[in-house]
Write a protein that holds these residues in place. Structure first.
Motif, short mmCIF file in Angstrom:
data_model
loop_
_atom_site.label_atom_id
_atom_site.label_comp_id
_atom_site.label_asym_id
_atom_site.label_seq_id
_atom_site.Cartn_x
_atom_site.Cartn_y
_atom_site.Cartn_z
N VAL A 1 0.87 -1.18 0.00
CA VAL A 1 0.00 0.00 0.00
C VAL A 1 0.91 1.23 0.00
O VAL A 1 1.75 1.38 0.90
CB VAL A 1 -0.93 0.03 1.23
N VAL A 2 0.77 2.07 -1.01
CA VAL A 2 1.59 3.28 -1.11
C VAL A 2 1.05 4.32 -0.13
O VAL A 2 -0.17 4.47 0.00
CB VAL A 2 1.58 3.83 -2.55
N THR A 3 1.94 5.02 0.56
CA THR A 3 1.52 5.98 1.58
C THR A 3 2.13 7.36 1.34
O THR A 3 3.05 7.51 0.53
CB THR A 3 1.94 5.51 2.98
N VAL A 4 1.63 8.35 2.05
CA VAL A 4 2.18 9.70 2.00
C VAL A 4 3.38 9.75 2.95
O VAL A 4 3.30 10.19 4.09
CB VAL A 4 1.11 10.74 2.39
N GLY A 5 4.50 9.23 2.47
CA GLY A 5 5.71 9.14 3.29
C GLY A 5 5.59 8.05 4.35
O GLY A 5 4.54 7.43 4.53
N GLY A 6 6.69 7.84 5.05
CA GLY A 6 6.71 6.82 6.09
C GLY A 6 5.78 7.17 7.25
O GLY A 6 5.27 6.29 7.94
N GLN A 7 5.55 8.46 7.46
CA GLN A 7 4.69 8.88 8.56
C GLN A 7 3.28 8.32 8.40
O GLN A 7 2.70 7.78 9.34
CB GLN A 7 4.64 10.41 8.63
N GLN A 8 2.71 8.43 7.20
CA GLN A 8 1.35 7.92 7.02
C GLN A 8 1.31 6.41 7.15
O GLN A 8 0.28 5.85 7.53
CB GLN A 8 0.76 8.36 5.67
N ALA A 9 2.43 5.75 6.83
CA ALA A 9 2.47 4.29 6.99
C ALA A 9 2.26 3.93 8.47
O ALA A 9 1.46 3.06 8.80
CB ALA A 9 3.81 3.75 6.48
N ILE A 10 2.97 4.63 9.34
CA ILE A 10 2.80 4.36 10.79
C ILE A 10 1.38 4.70 11.21
O ILE A 10 0.72 3.94 11.94
CB ILE A 10 3.79 5.21 11.62
N ASP A 11 0.88 5.82 10.73
CA ASP A 11 -0.45 6.26 11.13
C ASP A 11 -1.53 5.25 10.69
O ASP A 11 -2.46 4.97 11.44
CB ASP A 11 -0.74 7.64 10.52
N LEU A 12 -1.40 4.72 9.48
CA LEU A 12 -2.41 3.78 9.00
C LEU A 12 -2.42 2.50 9.84
O LEU A 12 -3.49 1.98 10.18
CB LEU A 12 -2.16 3.43 7.53
N VAL A 13 -1.23 2.00 10.17
CA VAL A 13 -1.17 0.79 11.00
C VAL A 13 -1.79 1.08 12.37
O VAL A 13 -2.55 0.28 12.91
CB VAL A 13 0.29 0.30 11.14
N ALA A 14 -1.50 2.26 12.91
CA ALA A 14 -2.08 2.63 14.20
C ALA A 14 -3.60 2.71 14.11
O ALA A 14 -4.32 2.27 15.01
CB ALA A 14 -1.50 3.96 14.67
#
Lengths: 415, 415
Positions: free
Chosen positions: A88-101
């Protein structure tokens, strides 16, 4: 200091006369900007009808295929079940953490994380009203026995940790890498405890002294979310990161990202895809590594030459950061305004602990300033520290104050 | 149908042989793509060191100043307290809604919204575990008396609505515009009830028949969040939107966006800033308006000429959408697969209601397909509807089924 005072301070720290060892910015000037510009121009003029249009929430299949090639370099390949379908492509690594959270955390939940850890992850967990339990680390990374104790303590308190958030390679903020042996131990412990692992790996490709141990995801098919970003290996200004997710939750992540940003930027995705398809990106990685190795050496040498006795620091084999421990009695947070007045900036350790501890530490960045500026920055910093120590010997040591933790520092200064 | 079946269906709908009246995509080919490409290229080659780097969470001051100029066009100016200091740049309009929701919504909270309303907003409110109470609308927009009743009913049930989410101008999905008079009434009602207003205005600049009434935010300094985006006036592929927030919560929004995406793309922000500074963007707005007016007329004329008796529809003065009501007994959701088989696509009304109602409606987009394709699409669609009606007269009417609501439709197809 209030949040807005600290913001003002960081604004001052970005002035050119200040040597900033505070940020987490890559050295973008090392990119072939003419060629990158030409590529970006073509994406607009020749393919604008699609690159400037909406896309789909998961991200383009072309980019997800390239991402799988990038992950294969560090051993996350078809053999261990990596597939474009589960990226899943995200808005930088920050959104990756946020989505998992968003997928896993409810208010009151516990997250285990290295102590110290990435300030932006703490921001996510705080926003989710989760509680972070820090797990101690040393020069070989997270300490397995401490992880076991933490899991047991959380259980004994009647709660359950939802996942372990870890940056095993060239960690932010410490620069430390988890050893081979510990990687297996940590995975075994989490498997036994039924604990998901969220592996954040923005820096894994930036090793200076040989390759890093394989990522956790390369060792286990199940139970590991792998998060990364092109912010350190290409350019953070495009905001492109990704999650390699267990297949069962991929759809849920896509629905979550649609509710957050609709879809990642088609233009930014096309830019990264084109960069990885038509430009010598492996060569560029070598350039970044070479530049950062020289700067790390400049920082370590300067610290060795200039720091007051009693200061210690990590010796990272990659990444962007050194983590320093101050001589006893110095308070890195209280010292920030005086450092900025002396035209040098760093991030106090308090930014990286959920409980506001860490006044005895500071994070020093070596990726952005030149070797000469790094040396000058360390000179100014050691001057400030020596003044502090002199004052302290005259007026006595003030008690270390517990700070407010990460809310003190604007996340975007600290990538 | 399951979520993944619907996703598959929408994937089929994007094939070239299908006339899609389903999306919400602007007609990007109307942009001067050569000039835009050249501009994007220069941003990389001449200013890459900053445009490809990290930025600050709130967004650049340059872009926030341009945004204030754009808002001033519709009457949101210095006189009513609009200031770059209170603008927060977001990853498209979607993140703007999400940030406001993050700030205010706790699980179980109530949000009031037009029925029907934007599917992506419903996605946000659902992710926040809030409950949406729809307020009826007619051809003049939200009905003030219905709003008063809804507020009273929510109160009587012991809950409290946190805000009214409204798209007053050229609404998605109906194309309807709230009248002058009602704007004042709605604001008065919300003020009396102590209810915040979240005004979403992506389409306000896209009026074909004269200017729209001034936005709600231009009429009240306090209690109104104004949200907009460059997705419809420039290009959605850059993902740049914004919030004009009450000053008191501006910092909280910045902290929330840092926890979500760290910072908006510096490149995308520079692209929009440069577009608004060096290119004839007001002229381009006129081009978009002209193209869309012609397409709206093509859609309205085709509906008039071809739709079976008993079908009705809205007549929008701007924006991208027409909202059609089917002849009695037809189910827009059940009809989707047959429509796609007949090579035409639309979004069934069920996507726009939180409770899964709306089978009697469909949303038709006119911004993307050419006038000829629109006419052909309506011809195919009326054929499908006539077949359905014939079957129905032979086999009797199946009961209308309640659907699953918005989760059925990928948000990114529906901008």
């Amino acid at each position: 200091m209030t949040a807005s005072e600290i913001r003002a301070l960081f604004a001052v720290a970005s002035r050119p006369e200040v040597v900033s060892l505070a940020g987490g910015a890559p050295y973008i000037a090392a990119l072939p900007l003419d060629a990158v510009g030409e590529m970006l121009g073509r994406l607009g003029s020749e393919r604008g009808s699609s690159t400037l249009q909406y896309g789909i929430g998961q991200g383009t299949v072309e980019l997800r295929e390239r991402i799988c090639e990038v992950m294969a370099l560090s051993g996350i390949d078809v053999g261990c079940g990596a597939s474009p379908d589960d990226v899943v492509v995200t808005v930088g690594g920050q959104q990756a953490i946020d989505l998992v959270a968003r997928l896993f955390l409810d208010p009151g939940d516990v997250v285990l994380a290295e102590g110290p850890t990435y300030v932006g992850a703490l921001g996510v967990f705080q926003a989710a009203q989760a509680q972070v339990v820090h797990v101690a680390m040393d020069d070989d990374g997270l300490i397995p026995a401490a992880l076991e104790s933490a899991i047991a303590a959380v259980r004994a308190s009647g709660r359950r940790a939802k996942f372990l958030y870890t940056i095993p390679t060239y960690q932010n903020p410490t620069g430390v890498t988890m050893s081979e042996e510990r990687r297996e131990q940590v995975l075994d412990i989490c498997e036994r405890a039924g604990l998901l692992v969220v592996e954040d790996d923005p820096y894994g490709q930036l090793g200076f002294d040989g390759d890093a141990p394989r990522p956790l995801r390369a060792r286990r098919r199940n139970g590991v979310f792998y998060l990364s970003t092109f912010s350190k290996t290409f350019a953070p200004g495009l905001r492109v990161g990704w999650i390699l997710a267990p297949h069962a939750v991929r759809d849920k992540l896509v629905i979550a990202t649609e509710a957050t940003v609709l879809c990642p930027s088609a233009f930014a995705q096309a830019a990264v895809t084109e960069y990885l398809t038509t430009m010598p990106w492996r060569q560029q990685l070598k350039v970044y590594r070479e530049v950062y190795r020289e700067r790390r050496d400049a920082l370590l040498d300067s610290l060795e030459d200039l720091m007051p006795a009693g200061t210690t620091w990590t010796r990272p084999a990659g990444g962007l950061f050194v983590w320093a421990t101050l001589p006893e009695g110095l308070d890195s947070k209280a010292m920030v305004p005086r450092a900025v007045a002396a035209r040098v900036a760093y991030v106090p350790g308090t930014g990286f602990y959920a409980d506001g501890g860490g006044q005895e530490f500071m994070r020093l960045n070596f990726s952005f300033p030149s070797p000469e500026r790094i040396r000058e920055g360390v000179r100014r910093l050691s001057g400030v520290m020596e003044e502090e120590m002199a004052l302290r010997s005259v007026f006595g040591a003030p008690a270390l104050r517990r700070g407010q933790g990460r809310a003190d520092v604007p996340g975007s200064q600290l990538a």
